[in-house]
Every structure is written in structure tokens, then in C-alpha cells.
Design a protein around this motif. Structure first.
Motif, PDB file in Angstrom:
ATOM      1  N   ILE A 210       0.848  -1.187   0.000  1.00  0.00           N
ATOM      2  CA  ILE A 210       0.000   0.000   0.000  1.00  0.00           C
ATOM      3  C   ILE A 210       0.887   1.241   0.000  1.00  0.00           C
ATOM      4  CG2 ILE A 210      -1.693   1.357   1.286  1.00  0.00           C
ATOM      5  CD1 ILE A 210      -2.849  -1.209   2.387  1.00  0.00           C
ATOM      6  N   LEU A 211       0.628   2.142  -0.951  1.00  0.00           N
ATOM      7  CA  LEU A 211       1.313   3.427  -1.013  1.00  0.00           C
ATOM      8  C   LEU A 211       0.254   4.492  -0.751  1.00  0.00           C
ATOM      9  CD1 LEU A 211       2.266   1.703  -3.964  1.00  0.00           C
ATOM     10  CD2 LEU A 211       4.253   3.040  -3.271  1.00  0.00           C
ATOM     11  N   HIS A 212       0.416   5.258   0.328  1.00  0.00           N
ATOM     12  CA  HIS A 212      -0.656   6.171   0.733  1.00  0.00           C
ATOM     13  C   HIS A 212      -0.060   7.429   1.352  1.00  0.00           C
ATOM     14  CE1 HIS A 212      -5.187   5.828   1.812  1.00  0.00           C
ATOM     15  NE2 HIS A 212      -4.871   7.095   1.546  1.00  0.00           N
ATOM     16  N   SER A 213      -0.527   8.577   0.887  1.00  0.00           N
ATOM     17  CA  SER A 213      -0.068   9.840   1.435  1.00  0.00           C
ATOM     18  C   SER A 213      -0.798  10.149   2.737  1.00  0.00           C
ATOM     19  CB  SER A 213      -0.313  10.975   0.437  1.00  0.00           C
ATOM     20  OG  SER A 213      -0.009  12.228   1.018  1.00  0.00           O
ATOM     21  N   LEU A 214      -0.044  10.601   3.731  1.00  0.00           N
ATOM     22  CA  LEU A 214      -0.647  11.002   4.994  1.00  0.00           C
ATOM     23  C   LEU A 214      -1.438  12.298   4.840  1.00  0.00           C
ATOM     24  CD1 LEU A 214       2.335  10.217   7.402  1.00  0.00           C
ATOM     25  CD2 LEU A 214       0.306   8.814   6.951  1.00  0.00           C
TER      26      LEU A 214
END
Length: 425
Positions: free
Chosen positions: A356-360
């Protein structure tokens, strides 16, 4: 230089009216009854308003956007060729550095923009180079839609591709088939998000090609390219996974041994559903999910807050989407099962290796559920967070980190693995 001027507005002043003569006072009993009636009327009106707002909210979630809002202001376009520049109004979208694109003239125009060159705070403007003009006359554009889509076709990304047709149960859906130069027996299937098209998945082609993954970049039901269903509504993953299953079957029929599903936003929910529910799930070797929806209830609650919808109204909207009774309001053929798509609660049931690649700083699908899913199932889930990037724009803001992460993680997943009897597969 092409510049735009704002039209000036005028304000009309209403004339003052003389007060009417005072009326004779009415009996106290009348006012008591009138007050009770008014209170009941207000309560009824409030209930009707809440129900109407909940119905609108529910329909809005599952209804595809046929008209995309062009809400970014183009102030000027200067230069030609390598000196071409666009000056835009500074907004939360345009001030985030990286490579993006703009769509204008109702989507007929499309241009790719480079990193920020100037952003003087006093002017509230952002200047970027124009890297490619795919379609349309940018000099005539005054408004645009900001997008993470930076390629219009696989050829724009530097890859040869052929257009194929996937035989969905709702009709023929177009897809791009992008062969790898040194193909492995694992294919990649790119699944775009809600409101997007297959162009969204083209950003992942470079990483996939370097790993030897032939790619299928697909469309799916109700996305504006593939056929619509009878109800014309998104299933938020509960129906679209069938189209991914068709893509998996196509890959297997054309030489693939297994596949990796790439999913963006709702495409992540679709990919998770396919890996969980498809009869071909044993062929899903890994998932690569960018800003995925792993808990729709959390996303819908966030969207309700973002749009200043009272929590009780938002919850009623969820009820309408998930209850058979709500179908008349939402237009759905069948209700949605949010529990089945809650991967935070079902974390231990996820048995497919998942990146999973996810921006905070995601402004549309909060990263919290992704973090919690990774915490609850560290054996299967690897989470890599970004900062500053907005929704599904991690690649745009930091392409180097995005591609390096995907290449490294997938290379480990694609290593030959032992099977029963000591064989290597």
C-alpha cells in the motif's frame, strides 16, 4: 502572453418599505396552537430536508460523474516549444510540487505540466512548464481540471501497445495490452479509481516493464469507456471485480501464469474484492494499491464531514446504500455490503501479499484505515507513506520513491517460490 480579466460585478440596493399598521392582537390560545403547529411543521421540514440530503449524498457516491468540474483558473499561457509556460491561480492542488496534467474545454483538451518554477506568495500564482500538449488549444483555456494523469496513451509513456476488447458480462470493454520487452509469466492488471479512466494506470507502466510484467490497462463497467450496467451505478467494488476477473482470464489465456493487480482508490477496493471473491483468486500473486479504499464506512463518514453534512445524515446515506429498501432512492440494482469491503475488520483474512502506497496528506481517502490494516496484518501488508501528495498523486509528487518502492517490493514477491514436493514455481 494571453491574460484573463475578471468581470466586475455590481450590487443592487433594495428600496426601503414603510412598516404596515399594527394589527389587532390575537388571543393567547391562538398563539399557543400556532406555536405547536409551527414546531411540528419545522420538525417535519427538518426531517424531510435531512432525508433528502441523505438521499442526495447516497446517490452522489454511486453515480458516475458525466461532467468533470474544471475548477482551476488559468491566468496566462506564454512562450512556445520548450519555453511554453502556464500561470495558474495558487490552490491546494496547484501548489504541490511534481508533474501533473490539466484537462480543459470539457475534457477535449489535455496538457502535461512539469514541476513548479515560480510560486510568489504575494501573487498567489504558480508557474509551470508545459511539457506536452496532447490535445486542444491551451492558449484559449481559462479554466481546467487538475489531474494526476500524465499520459494520454501508452505511446505517450514510450511503450508500444495494442487495443484489445475484454468480453464483460455487460458488453465489450476496451483495454490496452502493453507487452514487456523481456516478458515474465506474471502480468500486471491496472485498475483505475472512481471517476477516472484507464489513463490513470499508465503511470505504473515504467515500473511494471522494468520487472518484465506485460500489462493490461483496463476499463470497467460504468466508467465512461466500458458499457454501463442497467442501473448505471458504481458498485464501489462489489460489482466491478467481475471485470477484473475477465482481465485475469484473458491474461491466463494468453500465456500468464499469474497476475499482480494494481489499484488506485476505488480500484484498490475492486482489486481487494477480486483477490477475495473471484474464482481465479489463486492466480493473484500480489496487490499494489495506491491510496486504496479499505473501509468504505470510514471514507463516507469523512466525505460527509468534508461536505459539512451532519453525521446522522451521512449515516442515513450509508443505510440507504446498504439496505434493500434504499434501492428506490439510490438507483442501485442491489444494496452494498460494507462489512464485506471492510478490510480493517477483516485484516486477518487478507492472505495476498499487499503493498500500500498512501499519502498522509490524502485529501479524499484518509490514510488511517491503511495504517490500521498494515498494523493488524504485518505479515501480508507492507505500507509506505508519503507526505504532501494529494489523493492518488503519490507518483506525481515523488515518482522516484514510488517507482523504487514498487520495483523493490515486487521483485521480492516475484522471486521463484517453492511449491509442494520441492518444485520451484
Amino acid at each position: 502572453m494571453v491574460t484573463r480579466e475578471r468581470p466586475t460585478g455590481t450590487r443592487r440596493i433594495r428600496p426601503l418599505n414603510r412598516p404596515a399598521p399594527a394589527a389587532e392582537p390575537l388571543p393567547r390560545a391562538f398563539w399557543a396552537l400556532a406555536g405547536a403547529g409551527a414546531a411540528l411543521g419545522l420538525a417535519s421540514a427538518a426531517a424531510a430536508t435531512s432525508s433528502g440530503l441523505a438521499a442526495y449524498f447516497a446517490r452522489r457516491i454511486v453515480t458516475p460523474d458525466r461532467i468533470k468540474v474544471e475548477d482551476q483558473e488559468i491566468l496566462a499561457v506564454t512562450g512556445e516549444g520548450p519555453e511554453r509556460r502556464v500561470i495558474m491561480r495558487a490552490t491546494p492542488e496547484t501548489v504541490v510540487d511534481g508533474e501533473y496534467s490539466i484537462f480543459f474545454h470539457g475534457g477535449a483538451g489535455h496538457a502535461r505540466l512539469g514541476r513548479i518554477e515560480e510560486a510568489p506568495p504575494a501573487d498567489m500564482t504558480v508557474t509551470r512548464p508545459v511539457l506536452t500538449e496532447y490535445a486542444g488549444d491551451l492558449t484559449a483555456a481559462v479554466r481546467a481540471r487538475w489531474s494526476g494523469v500524465v499520459y494520454s496513451t501508452p505511446a505517450d509513456a514510450g511503450f508500444e501497445a495494442s487495443e484489445i476488447i475484454l468480453p464483460l458480462d455487460v458488453g465489450a470493454a476496451p483495454a490496452w495490452l502493453v507487452p514487456a520487452p523481456k516478458p515474465s509469466e506474471t502480468w500486471a492488471i491496472m485498475v483505475h479509481g472512481r471517476g477516472a479512466t484507464r489513463m490513470e494506470g499508465l503511470r505504473a507502466l515504467h515500473a511494471a516493464q522494468e520487472l518484465g510484467l506485460t500489462s493490461l490497462v483496463i476499463s470497467y463497467r460504468n466508467d465512461g469507456e466500458a458499457p454501463a450496467t442497467a442501473d448505471g451505478r458504481y458498485g464501489l467494488g462489489m460489482t466491478e471485480w467481475r471485470d477484473v476477473e475477465v482481465a485475469i482470464q484473458y491474461a491466463l489465456d494468453h500465456g500468464a501464469r499469474d497476475v499482480v493487480l494494481f489499484g488506485w482508490s476505488m480500484g484498490g477496493a475492486i482489486s481487494l474484492r477480486a483477490a477475495d471473491f473471484s474464482t481465479l483468486r489463486q492466480y493473484v500473486r500480489a496487490l499494489v494499491l495506491d491510496a486504496p479504499v479499505v473501509d468504505w464506512v470510514d471514507v463516507l463518514a469523512y466525505q460527509a464531514r468534508l461536505n459539512r453534512i451532519p453525521s446522522r445524515v451521512g449515516r442515513f446515506g450509508q443505510f440507504l446504500l446498504s439496505n434493500p429498501w434504499g434501492r428506490r432512492v439510490t438507483g442501485l440494482t442491489a444494496p452494498l455490503d460494507f462489512k464485506e469491503m471492510d478490510w480493517v475488520s477483516r485484516a486477518v483474512e487478507l492472505r495476498t501479499p499487499t503493498l500500500i502506497l498512501h499519502s498522509l496528506d490524502d485529501d479524499f481517502v484518509p490514510a488511517g484505515p491503511s495504517l490500521e490494516l498494515a498494523r493488524r496484518n504485518p505479515e501480508m501488508v507492507t505500507l509506505v507513506t508519503f507526505r504532501k501528495a494529494r489523493h492518488t498523486k503519490e507518483w506525481n509528487h515523488d515518482r522516484e520513491q514510488w517507482e523504487a518502492t514498487v520495483r523493490s517490493w515486487l521483485a521480492d514477491q516475484l522471486e521463484p517460490r517453492p511449491a509442494a514436493g520441492g518444485r520451484v514455481v
